[in-house]
Write a protein that holds these residues in place. Structure first.
Motif, PDB file in Angstrom:
ATOM      1  N   LYS A 149       0.819  -1.211   0.000  1.00  0.00           N
ATOM      2  CA  LYS A 149       0.000   0.000   0.000  1.00  0.00           C
ATOM      3  C   LYS A 149       0.854   1.263   0.000  1.00  0.00           C
ATOM      4  CE  LYS A 149      -3.811   2.454   2.172  1.00  0.00           C
ATOM      5  NZ  LYS A 149      -4.781   2.531   3.296  1.00  0.00           N
ATOM      6  N   THR A 150       1.979   1.228   0.761  1.00  0.00           N
ATOM      7  CA  THR A 150       2.774   2.440   0.949  1.00  0.00           C
ATOM      8  C   THR A 150       4.255   2.114   0.958  1.00  0.00           C
ATOM      9  OG1 THR A 150       0.990   3.348   2.319  1.00  0.00           O
ATOM     10  CG2 THR A 150       3.116   4.466   2.430  1.00  0.00           C
ATOM     11  N   VAL A 151       5.040   3.011   0.406  1.00  0.00           N
ATOM     12  CA  VAL A 151       6.497   2.933   0.508  1.00  0.00           C
ATOM     13  C   VAL A 151       6.973   4.207   1.202  1.00  0.00           C
ATOM     14  CG1 VAL A 151       8.678   2.963  -0.747  1.00  0.00           C
ATOM     15  CG2 VAL A 151       6.825   1.460  -1.509  1.00  0.00           C
ATOM     16  N   TYR A 152       7.715   4.027   2.290  1.00  0.00           N
ATOM     17  CA  TYR A 152       8.291   5.164   3.018  1.00  0.00           C
ATOM     18  C   TYR A 152       9.804   5.200   2.805  1.00  0.00           C
ATOM     19  CZ  TYR A 152      10.984   7.137   6.845  1.00  0.00           C
ATOM     20  OH  TYR A 152      11.950   7.806   7.567  1.00  0.00           O
ATOM     21  N   ASP A 153      10.324   6.381   2.556  1.00  0.00           N
ATOM     22  CA  ASP A 153      11.764   6.617   2.568  1.00  0.00           C
ATOM     23  C   ASP A 153      11.969   8.071   2.974  1.00  0.00           C
ATOM     24  OD1 ASP A 153      14.510   5.394   1.686  1.00  0.00           O
ATOM     25  OD2 ASP A 153      14.489   7.439   0.889  1.00  0.00           O
ATOM     26  N   HIS A 154      13.008   8.330   3.761  1.00  0.00           N
ATOM     27  CA  HIS A 154      13.150   9.684   4.301  1.00  0.00           C
ATOM     28  C   HIS A 154      13.480  10.716   3.229  1.00  0.00           C
ATOM     29  CE1 HIS A 154      17.352   8.625   4.057  1.00  0.00           C
ATOM     30  NE2 HIS A 154      17.739   9.799   4.512  1.00  0.00           N
ATOM     31  N   ARG A 155      13.926  10.243   2.014  1.00  0.00           N
ATOM     32  CA  ARG A 155      14.209  11.201   0.951  1.00  0.00           C
ATOM     33  C   ARG A 155      13.583  10.823  -0.387  1.00  0.00           C
ATOM     34  NH1 ARG A 155      20.610  12.759   1.824  1.00  0.00           N
ATOM     35  NH2 ARG A 155      20.398  13.680   3.901  1.00  0.00           N
ATOM     36  N   LEU A 156      13.483   9.541  -0.680  1.00  0.00           N
ATOM     37  CA  LEU A 156      12.951   9.082  -1.972  1.00  0.00           C
ATOM     38  C   LEU A 156      13.695   9.725  -3.141  1.00  0.00           C
ATOM     39  CD1 LEU A 156       9.090   9.004  -1.284  1.00  0.00           C
ATOM     40  CD2 LEU A 156      10.541   7.037  -1.833  1.00  0.00           C
ATOM     41  N   ARG A 157      15.020   9.636  -3.091  1.00  0.00           N
ATOM     42  CA  ARG A 157      15.839  10.268  -4.123  1.00  0.00           C
ATOM     43  C   ARG A 157      16.149   9.340  -5.295  1.00  0.00           C
ATOM     44  NH1 ARG A 157      21.153  12.351  -1.402  1.00  0.00           N
ATOM     45  NH2 ARG A 157      21.067  10.212  -0.611  1.00  0.00           N
ATOM     46  N   HIS A 158      16.136   8.033  -5.059  1.00  0.00           N
ATOM     47  CA  HIS A 158      16.665   7.107  -6.050  1.00  0.00           C
ATOM     48  C   HIS A 158      15.549   6.279  -6.701  1.00  0.00           C
ATOM     49  CE1 HIS A 158      20.543   8.244  -4.512  1.00  0.00           C
ATOM     50  NE2 HIS A 158      20.229   7.818  -3.298  1.00  0.00           N
ATOM     51  N   HIS A 159      15.954   5.529  -7.754  1.00  0.00           N
ATOM     52  CA  HIS A 159      15.066   4.596  -8.451  1.00  0.00           C
ATOM     53  C   HIS A 159      13.780   5.293  -8.917  1.00  0.00           C
ATOM     54  CE1 HIS A 159      17.678   1.357  -7.032  1.00  0.00           C
ATOM     55  NE2 HIS A 159      17.596   1.884  -5.815  1.00  0.00           N
ATOM     56  N   GLN A 160      13.950   6.393  -9.643  1.00  0.00           N
ATOM     57  CA  GLN A 160      12.797   7.164 -10.107  1.00  0.00           C
ATOM     58  C   GLN A 160      11.886   6.345 -11.012  1.00  0.00           C
ATOM     59  OE1 GLN A 160      12.010  10.198  -8.992  1.00  0.00           O
ATOM     60  NE2 GLN A 160      13.831  10.184  -7.675  1.00  0.00           N
ATOM     61  N   ASP A 161      12.465   5.456 -11.819  1.00  0.00           N
ATOM     62  CA  ASP A 161      11.647   4.639 -12.709  1.00  0.00           C
ATOM     63  C   ASP A 161      10.743   3.701 -11.928  1.00  0.00           C
ATOM     64  OD1 ASP A 161      13.941   3.348 -11.805  1.00  0.00           O
ATOM     65  OD2 ASP A 161      14.024   1.986 -13.519  1.00  0.00           O
ATOM     66  N   VAL A 162      11.278   3.143 -10.842  1.00  0.00           N
ATOM     67  CA  VAL A 162      10.464   2.251 -10.008  1.00  0.00           C
ATOM     68  C   VAL A 162       9.400   3.053  -9.269  1.00  0.00           C
ATOM     69  CG1 VAL A 162      10.499   0.515  -8.179  1.00  0.00           C
ATOM     70  CG2 VAL A 162      12.443   0.711  -9.740  1.00  0.00           C
ATOM     71  N   GLN A 163       9.744   4.256  -8.823  1.00  0.00           N
ATOM     72  CA  GLN A 163       8.749   5.101  -8.171  1.00  0.00           C
ATOM     73  C   GLN A 163       7.567   5.374  -9.112  1.00  0.00           C
ATOM     74  OE1 GLN A 163       9.965   8.583  -5.917  1.00  0.00           O
ATOM     75  NE2 GLN A 163      12.072   7.816  -5.768  1.00  0.00           N
ATOM     76  N   THR A 164       7.874   5.684 -10.354  1.00  0.00           N
ATOM     77  CA  THR A 164       6.810   5.935 -11.339  1.00  0.00           C
ATOM     78  C   THR A 164       5.931   4.703 -11.521  1.00  0.00           C
ATOM     79  OG1 THR A 164       8.203   7.528 -12.504  1.00  0.00           O
ATOM     80  CG2 THR A 164       6.362   6.591 -13.726  1.00  0.00           C
ATOM     81  N   GLU A 165       6.569   3.557 -11.587  1.00  0.00           N
ATOM     82  CA  GLU A 165       5.831   2.300 -11.742  1.00  0.00           C
ATOM     83  C   GLU A 165       4.929   2.032 -10.543  1.00  0.00           C
ATOM     84  OE1 GLU A 165       6.929  -2.458 -11.980  1.00  0.00           O
ATOM     85  OE2 GLU A 165       8.418  -0.980 -12.620  1.00  0.00           O
ATOM     86  N   LEU A 166       5.448   2.283  -9.350  1.00  0.00           N
ATOM     87  CA  LEU A 166       4.660   2.057  -8.133  1.00  0.00           C
ATOM     88  C   LEU A 166       3.465   3.002  -8.065  1.00  0.00           C
ATOM     89  CD1 LEU A 166       7.542   1.538  -5.541  1.00  0.00           C
ATOM     90  CD2 LEU A 166       5.904  -0.195  -6.292  1.00  0.00           C
ATOM     91  N   LYS A 167       3.696   4.266  -8.385  1.00  0.00           N
ATOM     92  CA  LYS A 167       2.592   5.231  -8.369  1.00  0.00           C
ATOM     93  C   LYS A 167       1.490   4.822  -9.346  1.00  0.00           C
ATOM     94  CE  LYS A 167       5.397   9.288  -7.115  1.00  0.00           C
ATOM     95  NZ  LYS A 167       5.984  10.556  -7.622  1.00  0.00           N
ATOM     96  N   ALA A 168       1.905   4.345 -10.535  1.00  0.00           N
ATOM     97  CA  ALA A 168       0.928   3.912 -11.534  1.00  0.00           C
ATOM     98  C   ALA A 168       0.103   2.722 -11.044  1.00  0.00           C
ATOM     99  CB  ALA A 168       1.642   3.548 -12.831  1.00  0.00           C
ATOM    100  N   ALA A 169       0.697   1.935 -10.151  1.00  0.00           N
ATOM    101  CA  ALA A 169      -0.006   0.779  -9.591  1.00  0.00           C
ATOM    102  C   ALA A 169      -0.834   1.138  -8.359  1.00  0.00           C
ATOM    103  CB  ALA A 169       0.996  -0.313  -9.238  1.00  0.00           C
ATOM    104  N   GLY A 170      -0.843   2.428  -7.998  1.00  0.00           N
ATOM    105  CA  GLY A 170      -1.653   2.874  -6.864  1.00  0.00           C
ATOM    106  C   GLY A 170      -0.952   2.851  -5.529  1.00  0.00           C
ATOM    107  N   VAL A 171       0.360   2.622  -5.522  1.00  0.00           N
ATOM    108  CA  VAL A 171       1.115   2.604  -4.272  1.00  0.00           C
ATOM    109  C   VAL A 171       1.417   4.030  -3.838  1.00  0.00           C
ATOM    110  CG1 VAL A 171       3.261   1.856  -3.156  1.00  0.00           C
ATOM    111  CG2 VAL A 171       2.145   0.374  -4.847  1.00  0.00           C
ATOM    112  N   GLN A 172       1.215   4.305  -2.559  1.00  0.00           N
ATOM    113  CA  GLN A 172       1.489   5.630  -2.021  1.00  0.00           C
ATOM    114  C   GLN A 172       2.965   5.742  -1.644  1.00  0.00           C
ATOM    115  OE1 GLN A 172      -1.182   6.195   1.305  1.00  0.00           O
ATOM    116  NE2 GLN A 172      -2.938   5.416   0.163  1.00  0.00           N
ATOM    117  N   LEU A 173       3.597   6.865  -1.959  1.00  0.00           N
ATOM    118  CA  LEU A 173       4.978   7.127  -1.575  1.00  0.00           C
ATOM    119  C   LEU A 173       4.999   8.275  -0.583  1.00  0.00           C
ATOM    120  CD1 LEU A 173       6.728   6.970  -5.081  1.00  0.00           C
ATOM    121  CD2 LEU A 173       6.263   5.105  -3.493  1.00  0.00           C
TER     122      LEU A 173
END
Length: 349
Positions: free
Chosen positions: A32-56
């Protein structure tokens, strides 16, 4: 089928290499959710997760306050494991914690007690119980090809020269970071050793954080050596087993990591498969007294089976993959290893 709703805490190499690729294949588990104190890396995976409805989110409180999240998988740096796991348990969340689980036996005992009081599950992510070379060794032992095991040698070596000086706590060293995997594999097979011999040191830069360990676990009639060095150019076998009726030898570590590094995902055909030239070799005496030589086909490993086990424990009350007794024993072994400088022996039974 009931689903396990989880969050990931941490979004570095561990989360992206050893967790997310396997979670994508498990329909019974929802991120459901991915937490990271900065979320600086793996931008392609972040985009994929958001498209799947995962909250960052960059706020851990968002995860703790969400009543739907049943479990938090903690993949942050080792020094943060204890505090994040404690906060998660206090907020009613089960926890799966990357290795090392925490720094001390006392911390582990506290977290396990808190989990028990709240009816929750706390367990370390010991994914290398599902390494293919280890599964091959386990199969040979279970079938009994070599008779009673007398000696096992386990290597996880590399050739990674470095002049970097790191002055840090033992929890960030090679013994806590990798030694815990090789020790856990043997504790899962044989339980508590009687004595443990330690040689833990900085092999490359004197006074540095440890990058080398050699640990011998002594049982009644069995000696197990687990070791790792950063300066091995010609590899040892990953496992060598000698017993009363024969021997087994296996070169080459699990292929999952190599495939993941190359961008190959677990759903791909032939992911994690060994080549026949890397199969383990057996030589043993059969019941007629004849010497038999045979190759042992390497089982395919699957790090996602740790998540399968957590699903079964949380939702179906199955026994934990890594029991509390195993975890506490391993924390004692780790602590005793770094408590004394230089080679030493500690008695456990």
């Amino acid at each position: 089928m009931a689903k396990l709703i989880i969050a990931l805490a941490g979004f570095g190499k561990s989360a992206n290499r050893y967790h997310l690729p396997y979670l994508k294949l498990r329909s019974q588990i929802k991120i459901k959710t991915v937490y990271d104190h900065r979320l600086r890396h793996h931008q392609d995976v972040q985009t994929e997760l958001k498209a799947a409805g995962v909250q960052l989110t960059t706020n851990f409180e968002d995860v703790l306050a969400d009543p739907e999240i049943q479990m938090i998988s903690i993949t942050t740096p080792a020094s943060t494991h204890y505090q994040l796991a404690k906060e998660a348990l206090q907020h009613g969340k089960n926890v799966l914690v990357e290795k090392p689980f925490c720094e001390t036996f006392k911390q582990a005992e506290e977290l396990l007690k808190l989990a028990q009081e709240k009816g929750l599950v706390a367990m370390p992510f010991q994914n290398r119980r599902f390494d293919s070379d280890y599964l091959a060794l386990k199969h040979v032992l279970e079938v009994g090809f070599v008779g009673t095991p007398l000696q096992i040698e386990s290597h996880m070596d590399h050739f990674r020269p470095s002049e970097q000086f790191i002055n840090s706590e033992p929890i960030n060293g090679q013994f806590y970071g990798l030694g815990i995997h090789t020790i856990d594999q043997m504790i899962a097979l044989f339980g508590q050793p009687r004595q443990v011999y330690y040689d833990i040191r900085a092999q490359q830069n004197q006074g540095n954080l440890d990058d080398y360990y050699e640990t011998d676990l002594f049982y009644l009639n069995l000696k197990v050596k687990v070791t790792s060095s950063p300066l091995v150019a010609i590899p040892y076998p990953s496992f060598r087993l000698n017993g009363t009726k024969g021997s087994f030898i296996k070169y080459g570590i699990d292929q999952q990591e190599n495939d993941l590094k190359a961008g190959m995902m677990p759903e791909a055909p032939h992911f994690g498969e060994d080549t026949p030239t890397a199969y383990g070799h057996l030589k043993y005496l059969n019941g007629n007294g004849d010497w038999i030589k045979k190759d042992v086909i390497t089982p395919v490993g699957d790090y996602g089976r740790v998540y399968d086990a957590m699903f079964e424990t949380i939702l179906n009350q199955k026994t934990k993959l890594v029991t509390d007794q195993q975890l506490l024993l391993e924390m004692k072994i780790l602590e005793a290893g770094v408590a004394t400088v230089g080679p030493h022996v500690t008695t456990f039974a």
